[in-house]
Design an enzyme around this catalytic site. Structure first.
Site, PDB file in Angstrom:
ATOM      1  N   HIS A 177      -3.888   0.619   8.519  1.00 46.51           N
ATOM      2  CA  HIS A 177      -4.425   0.395   7.174  1.00 46.51           C
ATOM      3  C   HIS A 177      -5.897   0.008   7.248  1.00 46.51           C
ATOM      4  O   HIS A 177      -6.247  -1.071   7.722  1.00 46.51           O
ATOM      5  CB  HIS A 177      -3.640  -0.699   6.443  1.00 46.51           C
ATOM      6  CG  HIS A 177      -4.155  -0.928   5.047  1.00 46.51           C
ATOM      7  ND1 HIS A 177      -3.740  -0.172   3.969  1.00 46.51           N
ATOM      8  CD2 HIS A 177      -5.107  -1.775   4.573  1.00 46.51           C
ATOM      9  CE1 HIS A 177      -4.395  -0.557   2.890  1.00 46.51           C
ATOM     10  NE2 HIS A 177      -5.224  -1.535   3.227  1.00 46.51           N
ATOM     11  N   HIS A 180      -9.664  14.053   1.733  1.00 43.00           N
ATOM     12  CA  HIS A 180      -9.036  15.207   1.092  1.00 43.00           C
ATOM     13  C   HIS A 180      -9.539  16.468   1.798  1.00 43.00           C
ATOM     14  O   HIS A 180     -10.753  16.655   1.927  1.00 43.00           O
ATOM     15  CB  HIS A 180      -9.449  15.316  -0.376  1.00 43.00           C
ATOM     16  CG  HIS A 180      -9.105  14.148  -1.236  1.00 43.00           C
ATOM     17  ND1 HIS A 180      -8.160  14.210  -2.237  1.00 43.00           N
ATOM     18  CD2 HIS A 180      -9.591  12.876  -1.272  1.00 43.00           C
ATOM     19  CE1 HIS A 180      -8.085  13.043  -2.848  1.00 43.00           C
ATOM     20  NE2 HIS A 180      -8.944  12.209  -2.286  1.00 43.00           N
ATOM     21  N   HIS A 224      -8.628   7.710   3.141  1.00 43.92           N
ATOM     22  CA  HIS A 224      -8.075   9.068   3.258  1.00 43.92           C
ATOM     23  C   HIS A 224      -9.165  10.081   2.975  1.00 43.92           C
ATOM     24  O   HIS A 224     -10.082   9.827   2.202  1.00 43.92           O
ATOM     25  CB  HIS A 224      -6.881   9.277   2.323  1.00 43.92           C
ATOM     26  CG  HIS A 224      -7.180   8.986   0.881  1.00 43.92           C
ATOM     27  ND1 HIS A 224      -7.162   7.704   0.375  1.00 43.92           N
ATOM     28  CD2 HIS A 224      -7.520   9.788  -0.148  1.00 43.92           C
ATOM     29  CE1 HIS A 224      -7.467   7.741  -0.911  1.00 43.92           C
ATOM     30  NE2 HIS A 224      -7.708   8.994  -1.255  1.00 43.92           N
ATOM     31  N   GLY A 236     -14.528   6.675  -7.321  1.00 44.30           N
ATOM     32  CA  GLY A 236     -13.314   7.292  -7.851  1.00 44.30           C
ATOM     33  C   GLY A 236     -12.095   7.132  -6.959  1.00 44.30           C
ATOM     34  O   GLY A 236     -11.116   7.871  -7.099  1.00 44.30           O
ATOM     35  N   CYS A 274       0.853  -1.199   0.000  1.00 41.14           N
ATOM     36  CA  CYS A 274       0.000   0.000   0.000  1.00 41.14           C
ATOM     37  C   CYS A 274       0.884   1.243   0.000  1.00 41.14           C
ATOM     38  O   CYS A 274       1.711   1.444   0.901  1.00 41.14           O
ATOM     39  CB  CYS A 274      -0.908  -0.022   1.229  1.00 41.14           C
ATOM     40  SG  CYS A 274      -1.774   1.524   1.502  1.00 41.14           S
ATOM     41  N   CYS A 304       0.539   3.359   3.207  1.00 42.97           N
ATOM     42  CA  CYS A 304       1.242   2.739   4.346  1.00 42.97           C
ATOM     43  C   CYS A 304       2.741   3.001   4.244  1.00 42.97           C
ATOM     44  O   CYS A 304       3.398   3.285   5.253  1.00 42.97           O
ATOM     45  CB  CYS A 304       0.990   1.234   4.386  1.00 42.97           C
ATOM     46  SG  CYS A 304      -0.584   0.748   5.124  1.00 42.97           S
ATOM     47  N   ASN A 346     -13.399   9.618  -1.337  1.00 44.62           N
ATOM     48  CA  ASN A 346     -13.808   8.787  -2.459  1.00 44.62           C
ATOM     49  C   ASN A 346     -13.783   7.338  -1.994  1.00 44.62           C
ATOM     50  O   ASN A 346     -12.798   6.901  -1.393  1.00 44.62           O
ATOM     51  CB  ASN A 346     -12.844   8.973  -3.637  1.00 44.62           C
ATOM     52  CG  ASN A 346     -12.860  10.387  -4.176  1.00 44.62           C
ATOM     53  OD1 ASN A 346     -13.893  11.054  -4.162  1.00 44.62           O
ATOM     54  ND2 ASN A 346     -11.714  10.858  -4.642  1.00 44.62           N
TER      55      ASN A 346
HETATM   56  P1  5GP Z   1      -8.324   9.127  -4.350  1.00 47.18           P
HETATM   57  O1  5GP Z   1      -8.584   9.298  -5.826  1.00 47.18           O
HETATM   58  O2  5GP Z   1      -7.969   7.700  -4.005  1.00 47.18           O
HETATM   59  O3  5GP Z   1      -9.407   9.689  -3.493  1.00 47.18           O
HETATM   60  O4  5GP Z   1      -7.078  10.061  -4.054  1.00 47.18           O
HETATM   61  C1  5GP Z   1      -5.768   9.638  -4.127  1.00 47.18           C
HETATM   62  C2  5GP Z   1      -4.940  10.891  -4.091  1.00 47.18           C
HETATM   63  O5  5GP Z   1      -3.623  10.530  -3.756  1.00 47.18           O
HETATM   64  C3  5GP Z   1      -4.866  11.631  -5.429  1.00 47.18           C
HETATM   65  O6  5GP Z   1      -5.360  12.961  -5.253  1.00 47.18           O
HETATM   66  C4  5GP Z   1      -3.380  11.598  -5.785  1.00 47.18           C
HETATM   67  O7  5GP Z   1      -2.924  12.797  -6.376  1.00 47.18           O
HETATM   68  C5  5GP Z   1      -2.724  11.344  -4.450  1.00 47.18           C
HETATM   69  N1  5GP Z   1      -1.494  10.584  -4.513  1.00 47.18           N
HETATM   70  C6  5GP Z   1      -1.285   9.407  -5.174  1.00 47.18           C
HETATM   71  N2  5GP Z   1      -0.040   8.974  -4.984  1.00 47.18           N
HETATM   72  C7  5GP Z   1       0.571   9.896  -4.182  1.00 47.18           C
HETATM   73  C8  5GP Z   1       1.889   9.995  -3.642  1.00 47.18           C
HETATM   74  O8  5GP Z   1       2.765   9.158  -3.850  1.00 47.18           O
HETATM   75  N3  5GP Z   1       2.152  11.070  -2.868  1.00 47.18           N
HETATM   76  C9  5GP Z   1       1.213  12.035  -2.607  1.00 47.18           C
HETATM   77  N4  5GP Z   1       1.585  13.066  -1.843  1.00 47.18           N
HETATM   78  N5  5GP Z   1      -0.035  11.969  -3.108  1.00 47.18           N
HETATM   79  C10 5GP Z   1      -0.354  10.913  -3.889  1.00 47.18           C
HETATM   80 ZN    ZN Z   2      -2.317   1.259   3.713  1.00 51.00          ZN
END
Ligand code: 5GP
Ligand code: ZN
Length: 114
Positions: free
Chosen positions: A47, A102, A100, A93, A5, A8, A87
């Site tokens: 996790h 945002h 997490h 999405g 992950c 993680c 999400n």
């Molecule tokens: P999700 O679409 O799962 O709600 O959001 C995942 C978020 O993680 C996205 O906004 C993406 O830009 C961010 N993200 C993905 N990989 C990384 C990473 O390695 N580092 C950081 N800081 N953000 C990440």
């Molecule tokens: Zn994790």
């Protein structure tokens, strides 16, 4: 800790991140692809795959996340409001399967979600 992950691995410090907040339960860092002047991801250290996996045994992590969100928003100067987004799953999405939230702010956002 799930070594497959990416979040993680960020929380463990194996992958670098721009950390904005950390406590016993929570780790928060700046999104690598920000959608607004402030775009922070707030994660449980444990996790948990997604919102759909929250239950009576692990919901304390979600409560701690929301305590942290209020602190982070103040520290970031988001005095006029902000948006918190989760999400969940493929139709929601979600691209990283570690729960997490945002924090999006620093700009006047529209009222629509889609
Ligand atoms: P999700 O679409 O799962 O709600 O959001 C995942 C978020 O993680 C996205 O906004 C993406 O830009 C961010 N993200 C993905 N990989 C990384 C990473 O390695 N580092 C950081 N800081 N953000 C990440
Ligand atoms: Zn994790």
């Amino acid at each position: 800790m799930d070594s497959n992950c990416i979040f993680c691995r960020i929380i463990a410090g194996d992958i670098p991140s721009s950390k904005v907040y950390e406590d016993e339960y929570v780790y928060a860092f700046r999104d690598i692809n920000p959608q607004a002047p402030v775009h922070i991801l707030v994660c449980p250290k444990e996790h948990i795959a997604c919102a759909d996996a929250v239950n009576a045994e692990n919901s304390v992590h979600v409560a701690k996340i929301f305590e942290a969100i209020a602190k982070i928003a103040k520290a970031e100067g988001l005095t006029n409001g902000y948006r918190v987004i989760n999400n969940c799953g493929e139709d929601g999405g979600q691209t990283v399967m570690h729960l997490h939230f945002h924090i999006i702010g620093g700009i006047k956002l529209g009222e629509k979600i889609l």
